[in-house]
Design a protein around this motif. Sequence first.
Motif, PDB file in Angstrom:
ATOM      1  N   ARG A 275       0.862  -1.181   0.000  1.00 33.85           N
ATOM      2  CA  ARG A 275       0.000   0.000   0.000  1.00 33.85           C
ATOM      3  C   ARG A 275       0.899   1.232   0.000  1.00 33.85           C
ATOM      4  NH1 ARG A 275      -5.228  -1.660   1.741  1.00 33.85           N
ATOM      5  NH2 ARG A 275      -5.721   0.320   2.767  1.00 33.85           N
ATOM      6  N   ILE A 285      -2.690   0.731  -4.130  1.00 32.19           N
ATOM      7  CA  ILE A 285      -2.111  -0.573  -3.809  1.00 32.19           C
ATOM      8  C   ILE A 285      -1.410  -1.105  -5.051  1.00 32.19           C
ATOM      9  CG2 ILE A 285      -4.239  -1.833  -4.386  1.00 32.19           C
ATOM     10  CD1 ILE A 285      -3.517  -3.792  -2.118  1.00 32.19           C
ATOM     11  N   GLU A 304      -6.116   2.344  -7.355  1.00 29.42           N
ATOM     12  CA  GLU A 304      -6.355   3.419  -6.394  1.00 29.42           C
ATOM     13  C   GLU A 304      -7.203   2.906  -5.238  1.00 29.42           C
ATOM     14  OE1 GLU A 304      -7.891   8.081  -6.476  1.00 29.42           O
ATOM     15  OE2 GLU A 304      -7.770   6.876  -8.313  1.00 29.42           O
ATOM     16  N   LEU A 305      -6.892   3.373  -4.025  1.00 29.82           N
ATOM     17  CA  LEU A 305      -7.663   3.004  -2.845  1.00 29.82           C
ATOM     18  C   LEU A 305      -8.775   4.024  -2.624  1.00 29.82           C
ATOM     19  CD1 LEU A 305      -4.786   1.969  -0.410  1.00 29.82           C
ATOM     20  CD2 LEU A 305      -6.324   0.462  -1.669  1.00 29.82           C
ATOM     21  N   GLU A 306      -9.922   3.526  -2.224  1.00 33.10           N
ATOM     22  CA  GLU A 306     -11.072   4.391  -1.974  1.00 33.10           C
ATOM     23  C   GLU A 306     -11.748   3.950  -0.679  1.00 33.10           C
ATOM     24  OE1 GLU A 306     -14.238   1.853  -4.721  1.00 33.10           O
ATOM     25  OE2 GLU A 306     -13.485   3.788  -5.441  1.00 33.10           O
ATOM     26  N   LEU A 316      -9.679   1.785   3.682  1.00 34.34           N
ATOM     27  CA  LEU A 316      -9.378   2.050   2.280  1.00 34.34           C
ATOM     28  C   LEU A 316      -9.261   0.717   1.553  1.00 34.34           C
ATOM     29  CD1 LEU A 316      -6.715   4.903   2.587  1.00 34.34           C
ATOM     30  CD2 LEU A 316      -9.120   5.122   1.927  1.00 34.34           C
ATOM     31  N   VAL A 317     -10.045   0.554   0.501  1.00 37.83           N
ATOM     32  CA  VAL A 317     -10.074  -0.704  -0.245  1.00 37.83           C
ATOM     33  C   VAL A 317      -9.760  -0.421  -1.705  1.00 37.83           C
ATOM     34  CG1 VAL A 317     -11.719  -1.769   1.342  1.00 37.83           C
ATOM     35  CG2 VAL A 317     -12.554  -0.505  -0.641  1.00 37.83           C
ATOM     36  N   PRO A 318      -9.206  -1.395  -2.427  1.00 36.44           N
ATOM     37  CA  PRO A 318      -8.877  -1.169  -3.838  1.00 36.44           C
ATOM     38  C   PRO A 318     -10.127  -0.949  -4.684  1.00 36.44           C
ATOM     39  CG  PRO A 318      -7.713  -3.080  -2.973  1.00 36.44           C
ATOM     40  CD  PRO A 318      -8.733  -2.703  -1.951  1.00 36.44           C
ATOM     41  N   SER A 319     -10.028  -0.018  -5.597  1.00 37.91           N
ATOM     42  CA  SER A 319     -11.103   0.221  -6.544  1.00 37.91           C
ATOM     43  C   SER A 319     -11.064  -0.849  -7.630  1.00 37.91           C
ATOM     44  CB  SER A 319     -10.954   1.609  -7.176  1.00 37.91           C
ATOM     45  OG  SER A 319     -11.859   1.769  -8.246  1.00 37.91           O
ATOM     46  N   ALA A 339      -4.844  -1.557   7.047  1.00 39.71           N
ATOM     47  CA  ALA A 339      -5.646  -2.117   5.956  1.00 39.71           C
ATOM     48  C   ALA A 339      -6.928  -2.718   6.494  1.00 39.71           C
ATOM     49  CB  ALA A 339      -4.837  -3.173   5.221  1.00 39.71           C
TER      50      ALA A 339
END
Length: 339
Positions: A275, A285, A304-306, A316-319, A339
């Motif tokens: 990350r 990520i 991108e993390l959103e 924050l999780v991956p788009s 995470a």
Amino acid sequence: MTTDKHLKRAARELAEREEISYTAARRRLTATPEAAVSETLTPPPAAAETDQEPTPPRLYPIARAVCAAECDGTAHPGALCRPWQPEDSKHIRYEVRRAAKLPNGRAGELCERFEPPAPGYSGGSFFAREATWLLALVYAMLTDQHPELRPGRAELRAAVEADDQAAVDAVMEPLDRAAARLLTKVPDRWWGEVKPLLDAYADFVETDDRDVLTWQEADERHDVGRLVDKWRRAWTESRNHNGYMEAPGVLWLAPKGWLDDLLVEQHGGHGDGARVRLTDGRPAIVYAAEWNEAGAPVAYRIRELEPGRHGNIGKLVPSLTSDELVPRDQVAGKLNDVA
């Protein structure tokens, strides 16, 4: 006289084939021009043997002890050299010997080292571990098409005899780097470039008629043949447990992650799943690295993390729609979050 002898032989064969008498067969043959019966129907033994090997295969004894790298055969007259193999170093740790064994051993060792544990599978993802043979096939293709990528036997033996896994990795680095540059996590590139290359190599292996000179080479050919069989089965439709016809496929993304983690461990950078924060402030990520012929990664494929919205609020999780290739200098550093 020669023509008459051939005529008699032709008459006997015709009589046997047509189930008629010899006299009737001879009468039928003599009714045709002599030129048509002047050639024998059955080729003489000398002509029949022209398609056979002039001499049968020969067996040669092999030296009982492993030969030195510079051996020219004078130390064991009448016997072929026995080149060193990683399994000959009995006193060395198994993981070091396996990391030096191409193609299957090294592929299995990288999977063992870099496939993270998953829930229910302490040794890592079942489907990812099933892709070990794919990395082995890539190793086989690269060393076959680019012999310069195969590590030198003397260098590899010295690294193994030192019981130093890092030294083995250093000797294998050109091959690992070539495999990392070939493999990908981008679907369009996999289906459009990488898979056709492996299909073409599988075709080559199945029609390979090169002479096998040593028993080690015969073993290697056998191993590669089994890998090609797995490749063919992976893309051949069969009935699944739901009753539908589909090709099993293979988790082709997994080996790319192992190779990226290995090279990052050697040269620094950000590995699979790291990350990071970009220079423009966006969190992201890393899910793949792009490599040059030497050194650390030159670019990263990031998502991108959103902020989470479905049961993961506050994280924050991956788009799932983000897929971006960014140069190395646009990555500011690691992201300090939970995470």
